[in-house]
Design an enzyme around this catalytic site. Structure first.
Site, PDB file in Angstrom:
ATOM      1  N   HIS A  91      -1.312  17.557 -23.056  1.00  0.00           N
ATOM      2  CA  HIS A  91      -1.259  16.126 -23.394  1.00  0.00           C
ATOM      3  C   HIS A  91      -2.474  15.358 -22.886  1.00  0.00           C
ATOM      4  O   HIS A  91      -2.381  14.184 -22.535  1.00  0.00           O
ATOM      5  CB  HIS A  91       0.016  15.485 -22.844  1.00  0.00           C
ATOM      6  CG  HIS A  91       1.251  15.857 -23.604  1.00  0.00           C
ATOM      7  ND1 HIS A  91       1.574  15.305 -24.820  1.00  0.00           N
ATOM      8  CD2 HIS A  91       2.229  16.750 -23.337  1.00  0.00           C
ATOM      9  CE1 HIS A  91       2.707  15.830 -25.252  1.00  0.00           C
ATOM     10  NE2 HIS A  91       3.121  16.722 -24.372  1.00  0.00           N
ATOM     11  N   GLY A 213       5.673  26.296 -29.851  1.00  0.00           N
ATOM     12  CA  GLY A 213       4.517  25.753 -29.148  1.00  0.00           C
ATOM     13  C   GLY A 213       3.359  26.718 -29.070  1.00  0.00           C
ATOM     14  O   GLY A 213       2.414  26.495 -28.312  1.00  0.00           O
ATOM     15  N   ASP A 266      -5.973  23.908 -31.779  1.00  0.00           N
ATOM     16  CA  ASP A 266      -5.241  25.079 -32.248  1.00  0.00           C
ATOM     17  C   ASP A 266      -6.096  25.934 -33.176  1.00  0.00           C
ATOM     18  O   ASP A 266      -6.125  27.163 -33.069  1.00  0.00           O
ATOM     19  CB  ASP A 266      -3.966  24.646 -32.978  1.00  0.00           C
ATOM     20  CG  ASP A 266      -3.020  23.887 -32.081  1.00  0.00           C
ATOM     21  OD1 ASP A 266      -3.201  23.926 -30.852  1.00  0.00           O
ATOM     22  OD2 ASP A 266      -2.091  23.253 -32.607  1.00  0.00           O
ATOM     23  N   SER A 309      12.856  21.628 -29.740  1.00  0.00           N
ATOM     24  CA  SER A 309      12.661  20.180 -29.788  1.00  0.00           C
ATOM     25  C   SER A 309      12.102  19.828 -31.152  1.00  0.00           C
ATOM     26  O   SER A 309      10.982  20.203 -31.496  1.00  0.00           O
ATOM     27  CB  SER A 309      11.689  19.732 -28.690  1.00  0.00           C
ATOM     28  OG  SER A 309      11.403  18.358 -28.805  1.00  0.00           O
ATOM     29  N   TYR A 319       6.643  12.326 -27.985  1.00  0.00           N
ATOM     30  CA  TYR A 319       5.205  12.441 -28.181  1.00  0.00           C
ATOM     31  C   TYR A 319       4.547  11.124 -28.591  1.00  0.00           C
ATOM     32  O   TYR A 319       3.545  10.707 -28.008  1.00  0.00           O
ATOM     33  CB  TYR A 319       4.915  13.524 -29.230  1.00  0.00           C
ATOM     34  CG  TYR A 319       3.443  13.716 -29.476  1.00  0.00           C
ATOM     35  CD1 TYR A 319       2.657  14.414 -28.570  1.00  0.00           C
ATOM     36  CD2 TYR A 319       2.829  13.180 -30.593  1.00  0.00           C
ATOM     37  CE1 TYR A 319       1.299  14.584 -28.774  1.00  0.00           C
ATOM     38  CE2 TYR A 319       1.478  13.342 -30.811  1.00  0.00           C
ATOM     39  CZ  TYR A 319       0.716  14.039 -29.900  1.00  0.00           C
ATOM     40  OH  TYR A 319      -0.622  14.190 -30.111  1.00  0.00           O
TER      41      TYR A 319
END
Length: 574
Positions: A91, A213, A266, A309, A319
């Site tokens: 984050h 994730g 990513d 989630s 988020y």
């Protein structure tokens, strides 16, 4: 046409995004992003690059055999793109601080071959249409998909533009990732009226757990994009060079077309990663990537908490809310530090740090301050963020949550209410009565510093090449990972009871360190485990974590598995 796509618009929020804040370009300071996509013709060479996964040959052979059964021919290529694990740096990418992910051995594989369309075939049947795609998936829950692009024409008196249309509903379905990869290749590489893409048969399989994730979506988009590049001769000798950096940029744009706003971490990890190394990815002043070697003697173990989630349902309290708290916190801190900013500027914490430190030449091709200077400034931010504590709580015994109301937050920003809502609330939905600017800032700055400390430690250890310092480095890496988990849980509040339990079990089972990876609120943990204790570690975790009871064999290995940092995306040509 309502469900089709011509331009990127209306994207929904998704973890790991920086484009919600800035539009970033991929700058290439190292050779890695300038390298061509690896195309192997020798399986021994390819397997040697994939690390320690078992049964590579069996899995690839099964995919090849199944492709031949379904399509009546052998594949021309098998394309591979790995998932990724973020070792540290959670984050902080949308605050434009660097992160340290690594490609994992779990991946998406796509076997593909051109499909001959017999002359005079009925064009009203979609699989006979020019450039049509027949996409199948080895997983039985995914059904066969057939689709084809259509050319569009836009003309004015002076301009004639050839374009493409492909229906891509904003739904996170596997075939939409395939379509998104195809659409990007069409718009990038087929720009003339006479350009026609090759019809393709493809068969997809994957071992990256969905929704864990570990970036199964990015792996799917990268592999799909790479499939259509390979099938249309864009990787052949003599073709215009397609670099790893090009594939990262194209995949970033392609993932947006599914409704996912992606910042590049990513995709860069999936494409540019090299064996045995993490990838240090920075986002300011532009997106860059460089390898960071992991100390020897340890492997990574990923463990799915089995807590799912649903980010789309929880984003307003999770988020999305953290994005707002982080951005508003940056503005409040800039005002407290006397940092200049525009009246409606949506500044980030990384930009605040740069201006506070007198960083020069950023925005004019400059690379910004070096890592040592950034570490020094970040070390001073712990005291600076005290300015984000609510004034009503600075005297006496402060409330541990340090939350402020919307009215207090607007006042701290120095903006009029209408301006504040326009800049910070009009583009994103949140659900909160109190906003924890101080705690979010405390996490961001401490996590950004931990990333740099971990990278410095790894680089120094690699140059020392000493077994004693290597063990010390692993212990220190574990401490940084544990501190990161504590910060994620207590200050950023993106952990959950399952992740907290699983990380503690991992430490008790012998991990150097363990933390959540990905956005949090569910999904996976990553643990740094001594290489010679992996089997014992996995057995202990499997016994201790209640949701794993009764799981054996393949069912257990799907949710609890060891991996090394792996090589990035590649192509095998038969």
């Amino acid at each position: 046409m309502a469900n089709g796509i011509r331009a990127v618009a209306g994207v929904r929020m998704k973890p790991r995004s920086t484009n919600q804040v800035h539009s970033l370009s991929l700058r290439r300071p190292t050779m890695a992003a300038d390298e061509p996509i690896p195309v192997f013709t020798n399986l021994t060479e390819l397997y040697g690059s994939l690390g320690t996964s078992l049964n590579h040959a069996e899995r690839w052979n099964n995919l090849t055999d199944e492709f031949e059964k379904r399509f009546g021919k052998k594949p021309t290529y098998i394309v591979r793109a790995p998932g990724r694990v973020n070792l540290i740096g959670e984050h902080i990418d949308y605050a434009l601080f660097g992160v340290l992910p690594a490609a994992i051995e779990r991946d998406i594989l796509i076997a593909c071959a051109p499909r001959e369309i017999v002359p005079n075939s009925p064009v009203d049947e979609q699989h006979h249409a020019p450039g049509s795609v027949v996409a199948e998936n080895l997983h039985p829950k995914y059904t066969r998909q057939v689709f084809a692009p259509t050319q569009t024409k836009t003309s004015t008196e002076d301009v004639h533009v050839e374009g493409w249309h492909l229906d891509i509903p904003k739904e996170l379905r596997w075939e939409n990732y395939v379509k998104a990869g195809y659409y990007g290749v069409l718009t990038e590489h087929f720009t003339g009226a006479s350009d026609h893409p090759t019809p393709v048969d493809m068969l997809v399989t994957g071992t990256v757990p969905a929704g864990s994730g570990l970036s199964s979506s990015a792996a799917m988009v990268v592999s799909s994009t790479l499939t259509f590049l390979a099938m249309n001769g864009k990787l052949e000798p003599g073709a215009e060079k397609v670099t790893k950096g090009d594939l990262v940029k194209l995949s970033m744009e392609n993932e947006k077309r599914v409704g996912v706003n992606s910042g590049g971490m990513d995709q860069a990890a999936s494409v540019i990663s090299v064996p045995s190394s993490m990838l240090y990815i920075t986002f300011y002043p532009s997106l860059t990537a460089s390898p960071t070697p992991l100390p020897t003697g340890a492997v990574l173990v990923c463990a799915h908490s089995l807590k799912v989630s649903d980010k789309a349902l929880t984003a307003e309290r999770g988020y999305n809310l953290r994005v707002v708290e982080t951005l508003v916190g940056a503005r409040v801190l800039a005002r407290a530090l006397g940092v200049a900013l525009g009246p409606k500027e949506k500044i980030t914490f990384r930009e605040v740090v740069g201006r506070y430190a007198g960083e020069v030449d950023v925005g004019r091709g400059g690379r910004g301050m070096d890592e040592g200077a950034l570490m020094e400034v970040l070390g001073r931010m712990g005291e600076a963020v005290e300015a984000l504590k609510p004034k009503s709580q600075t005297s006496g015994t402060p409330h541990p949550e340090f939350g402020v109301t919307m009215e207090e937050m607007v006042s701290m920003s120095g903006m009029e209410k209408e301006e504040f809502e326009e800049v910070y609330m009009s583009w994103i939905k949140v659900d909160a009565t109190h906003f924890k600017l101080y705690k979010r800032a405390k996490h961001v700055f401490s996590e950004a510093l931990r990333v740099l400390q971990l990278r410095k430690l790894c680089l120094e250890n690699a140059s020392a090449n000493n077994p004693d310092t290597n063990t010390a480095a692993l212990l220190e890496l574990g401490r940084l990972m544990n501190d990161s988990q504590t910060s994620c849980a207590q200050d950023f509040e993106c952990s959950c009871a399952e992740l907290d339990e699983l990380t503690q079990i991992a430490r008790d089972a012998g991990a150097y360190g363990s933390r959540l990876t990905g956005a949090g609120w569910g999904g996976c943990t990553v643990s740094l485990v001594p290489e010679d204790k992996v089997g014992e570690f996995i057995e202990k975790v499997a016994r201790a974590y209640e949701p794993y009871r009764g799981l054996e064999g393949e069912a257990l290995s799907e949710v609890l598995f060891a991996t090394r940092p792996s090589v990035g995306a590649c192509v095998y040509k038969f």
